[in-house]
Design a protein around this motif. Structure first.
Motif, PDB file in Angstrom:
ATOM      1  N   ARG A   1      61.574  43.752  46.075  1.00 60.64           N
ATOM      2  CA  ARG A   1      62.002  42.581  45.472  1.00 60.64           C
ATOM      3  C   ARG A   1      60.869  41.663  45.562  1.00 60.64           C
ATOM      4  O   ARG A   1      60.199  40.931  44.650  1.00 60.64           O
ATOM      5  CB  ARG A   1      62.891  41.950  46.170  1.00 60.64           C
ATOM      6  N   GLU A   2      59.893  41.871  46.721  1.00 60.56           N
ATOM      7  CA  GLU A   2      58.907  41.008  46.858  1.00 60.56           C
ATOM      8  C   GLU A   2      57.636  41.701  46.126  1.00 60.56           C
ATOM      9  O   GLU A   2      56.849  40.645  45.440  1.00 60.56           O
ATOM     10  CB  GLU A   2      58.245  41.307  48.321  1.00 60.56           C
TER      11      GLU A   2
ATOM     12  N   ASP B   1      76.816  39.771  48.995  1.00 61.38           N
ATOM     13  CA  ASP B   1      76.506  38.025  49.242  1.00 61.38           C
ATOM     14  C   ASP B   1      77.543  37.656  49.772  1.00 61.38           C
ATOM     15  O   ASP B   1      78.766  37.444  48.892  1.00 61.38           O
ATOM     16  CB  ASP B   1      75.953  37.757  48.153  1.00 61.38           C
TER      17      ASP B   1
ATOM     18  N   LEU C   1      64.849  35.121  46.714  1.00 59.60           N
ATOM     19  CA  LEU C   1      66.040  36.051  47.401  1.00 59.60           C
ATOM     20  C   LEU C   1      67.319  35.331  46.782  1.00 59.60           C
ATOM     21  O   LEU C   1      68.268  36.018  46.081  1.00 59.60           O
ATOM     22  CB  LEU C   1      65.915  35.870  48.798  1.00 59.60           C
ATOM     23  N   THR C   2      67.704  34.218  46.857  1.00 59.64           N
ATOM     24  CA  THR C   2      68.661  33.504  46.122  1.00 59.64           C
ATOM     25  C   THR C   2      68.737  33.656  45.033  1.00 59.64           C
ATOM     26  O   THR C   2      69.908  33.918  44.547  1.00 59.64           O
ATOM     27  CB  THR C   2      68.587  31.861  46.637  1.00 59.64           C
TER      28      THR C   2
ATOM     29  N   ASP D   1      71.029  38.517  58.202  1.00 54.15           N
ATOM     30  CA  ASP D   1      69.983  38.603  57.232  1.00 54.15           C
ATOM     31  C   ASP D   1      69.751  36.967  56.891  1.00 54.15           C
ATOM     32  O   ASP D   1      70.410  36.119  57.341  1.00 54.15           O
ATOM     33  CB  ASP D   1      70.622  39.074  55.915  1.00 54.15           C
TER      34      ASP D   1
ATOM     35  N   GLY E   1      64.346  44.473  50.203  1.00 53.81           N
ATOM     36  CA  GLY E   1      63.149  43.286  50.008  1.00 53.81           C
ATOM     37  C   GLY E   1      62.057  43.437  49.599  1.00 53.81           C
ATOM     38  O   GLY E   1      61.136  42.835  49.182  1.00 53.81           O
TER      39      GLY E   1
ATOM     40  N   GLU F   1      69.980  35.414  54.246  1.00 50.46           N
ATOM     41  CA  GLU F   1      70.920  34.771  53.382  1.00 50.46           C
ATOM     42  C   GLU F   1      72.215  35.433  53.900  1.00 50.46           C
ATOM     43  O   GLU F   1      72.406  36.510  54.286  1.00 50.46           O
ATOM     44  CB  GLU F   1      70.796  35.182  51.901  1.00 50.46           C
TER      45      GLU F   1
ATOM     46  N   ARG G   1      59.881  32.441  48.976  1.00 48.38           N
ATOM     47  CA  ARG G   1      60.399  33.804  49.262  1.00 48.38           C
ATOM     48  C   ARG G   1      61.914  33.707  49.314  1.00 48.38           C
ATOM     49  O   ARG G   1      62.802  34.392  48.934  1.00 48.38           O
ATOM     50  CB  ARG G   1      59.780  34.652  50.442  1.00 48.38           C
TER      51      ARG G   1
ATOM     52  N   HIS H   1      67.723  36.087  42.985  1.00 51.74           N
ATOM     53  CA  HIS H   1      67.797  37.369  43.012  1.00 51.74           C
ATOM     54  C   HIS H   1      69.454  37.884  43.155  1.00 51.74           C
ATOM     55  O   HIS H   1      70.122  38.789  42.555  1.00 51.74           O
ATOM     56  CB  HIS H   1      67.160  38.291  43.918  1.00 51.74           C
ATOM     57  N   ARG H   2      69.935  37.215  44.407  1.00 51.55           N
ATOM     58  CA  ARG H   2      71.182  37.412  44.790  1.00 51.55           C
ATOM     59  C   ARG H   2      72.090  37.014  43.675  1.00 51.55           C
ATOM     60  O   ARG H   2      73.568  37.648  43.579  1.00 51.55           O
ATOM     61  CB  ARG H   2      71.522  36.496  45.938  1.00 51.55           C
TER      62      ARG H   2
END
Length: 503
Positions: free
Chosen positions: A261-262, A169, A317-318, A222, A258, A224, A313, A320-321
């Protein structure tokens, strides 16, 4: 190919001015660039082709160009001469000599295309190796998609490239792939600082050096900000073309991650729903929250208005990162999130949604049994946030809530101020409460309220007069207007709002 080979081609008519001791430098490619910092699009071994008229005029700026090219392992510089080319300064020549960086002049009649073609013909075997290597990169990705294996694809790619690889990231330096490890703290810190210094706008290649070890950084496509970092090179670093192929391959790996993650997000939404709807007893709810690194004693319930499915979503993601535990659920036009009560976490959540989103934050949950009350608190706060400059309100910080510390008191305020109006709506099948809410929420705009209600402006005027008669409160008196507004907001958190018209 070597610089000496290039100089030995009579049809190019290159005239060397400096850096003679560097004529054995290998040339992997010819790169034409008039950018101020051309090395930021090169990985080393390239021959820089530069229009002479873009050569800096001052000796100091010429020295800076030469020093940076040498520091980034550029093989040599060719300046295309024309009538407007500045003079190559004596200090610059001396610098190139000291750094063994060949500097050559190409006559006006020699095109960069001819030089590039000459390099390409001589390095055809290198190009064949590059094509073979690129094919291997995509073969690794193909196997990772089609075969079930515990092997780390990045390790296979690193073996092919002869270096170590990390996909990170860009803002935190954390690894973004579940099966991969990160980089050293020193490299992570240097990366984050460099991205921050450049305000996230990265060139073709970012060159980092930590403790004498070099690293190359390229962007990964990506949603992000994401980067590919190569370092610990066993031989010559991969060129930028290969790096960009690897970055594209990394994007495929991220997409695979992803999907998992989803799936986790959807399972979390189902758990959130069960807790909200009371389908889990308190002990089981606490156990499942703990399994997701959440504790009711240190979490808050957040409601966000003005978001869509892609925002949800993106938020997941943010979070999770940044390794922030969370549960997310979209319901009735709001995005609910169960998050740690840290202000930094709330800042990340709000920044990801953007300034357009209104954020309401409950008091600390305390126990799962208080979840329903926390939802009411967050809903009240998010309505209040629409009227604040920062579009963020904490339930326990709102001065307007001083008399509404629990749902029972909220219901008392609703009954006292809006009771007769709610009863009138029920008996006459009208929506005066809804019209009043719209009127006050829009800054008392007659036109906006008429548009929302689908009636004529004069009808809104009539309704407001009727509301004043029924409630016994004037919209022209600040104190009485405030009472109406607080009662409307109290209705958001009351356990069983009387009269559901307009809700």
């Amino acid at each position: 190919m070597r610089i000496s080979d290039l100089l030995g081609m009579p049809h190019l008519r290159l005239d060397q001015k400096a850096g003679f001791s560097g004529n054995d430098h290998r040339v992997t490619w010819a790169q034409a660039s008039d950018l101020e910092c051309p090395w930021e699009w090169m990985t080393g071994g390239e021959l820089l082709l530069r229009n002479g008229r873009t050569l800096p005029v001052s000796a100091a700026d010429q020295v800076t160009l030469i020093e940076n090219c040498a520091a980034h392992d550029i093989s040599g510089i060719v300046l295309g001469m024309d009538p407007e080319t500045p003079t190559l300064r004596k200090r610059a020549i001396q610098c190139a000599e000291a750094l063994s960086l060949p500097v050559m002049l190409a006559p006006y009649s020699t095109s960069f295309g001819a030089i590039g073609r000459a390099v390409a013909q001589q390095t055809s075997s290198d190009e064949a190796r590059r094509i073979t290597l690129t094919g291997r990169v995509y073969d690794v990705i193909r196997r990772s998609v089609t075969q079930s294996t515990d092997a780390e694809p990045l390790k296979a790619l690193a073996k092919e490239l002869g270096c170590r690889i990390a996909v990170l990231d860009a803002q935190t330096g954390r690894s973004v792939l579940s099966k991969s490890v990160g980089v050293t703290p020193a490299l992570q810190s240097a990366l984050v600082e460099e991205v921050r210094r450049r305000a996230g706008a990265l060139p073709g290649v970012v060159h980092l050096e930590i403790g004498g070890e070099r690293a190359h950084v390229v962007e990964v496509p990506d949603e992000e900000p994401t980067v590919l970092v190569t370092y610990a090179f066993r031989a010559t670093p991969p060129d930028i073309v290969v790096l960009q192929h690897v970055a594209t391959a990394a994007a495929v790996l991220i997409s695979q991650d992803g999907i998992r993650r989803e799936h986790e997000r959807r399972l979390g939404a189902e758990l959130f729903t069960q807790i909200l709807d009371g389908r889990l007893d308190e002990r089981e709810a606490e156990r499942q929250l703990a399994a997701r690194r959440l504790s009711s004693t240190s979490t808050v319930l957040v409601a966000a208005q003005g978001v869509n499915d892609s925002d949800e979503r993106g938020v997941h993601l943010t979070l999770h990162r940044r390794a922030i535990p969370n549960l997310l659920l979209s319901r009735s036009g709001l995005l609910y999130a169960l998050l740690p009560s840290s202000r930094e976490v709330i800042r990340v959540f709000h920044e990801r949604l953007g300034e357009h989103a209104c954020i309401g934050i409950s008091e600390r949950l305390g126990t799962c049994a208080r979840m329903t009350s926390a939802v009411r608190e967050a809903k009240w706060a998010v309505r209040d946030a629409a009227n604040t400059a920062g579009h963020l309100t904490r339930y326990n910080d709102s001065a307007q809530l001083s008399v509404l510390r629990d749902t029972e008191e909220a219901q008392i305020v609703v009954d006292r101020v809006l009771g007769e109006l709610l009863q009138y709506d029920r008996e006459h099948h009208t929506d005066l409460v809804s019209t009043l809410d719209t009127f006050l929420s829009s800054g008392r705009s007659w036109q906006h309220t008429a548009a929302v209600a689908g009636v004529h402006r004069q009808t809104v005027v009539y309704r407001m007069r009727r509301i004043e008669q029924i409630t016994g409160r004037s919209l022209a008196i600040t104190g009485q207007l405030a009472e109406l507004w607080i009662a409307l907001r109290a209705r958001d958190i009351a356990p069983s709002p009387q009269g559901s018209s307009g809700t």
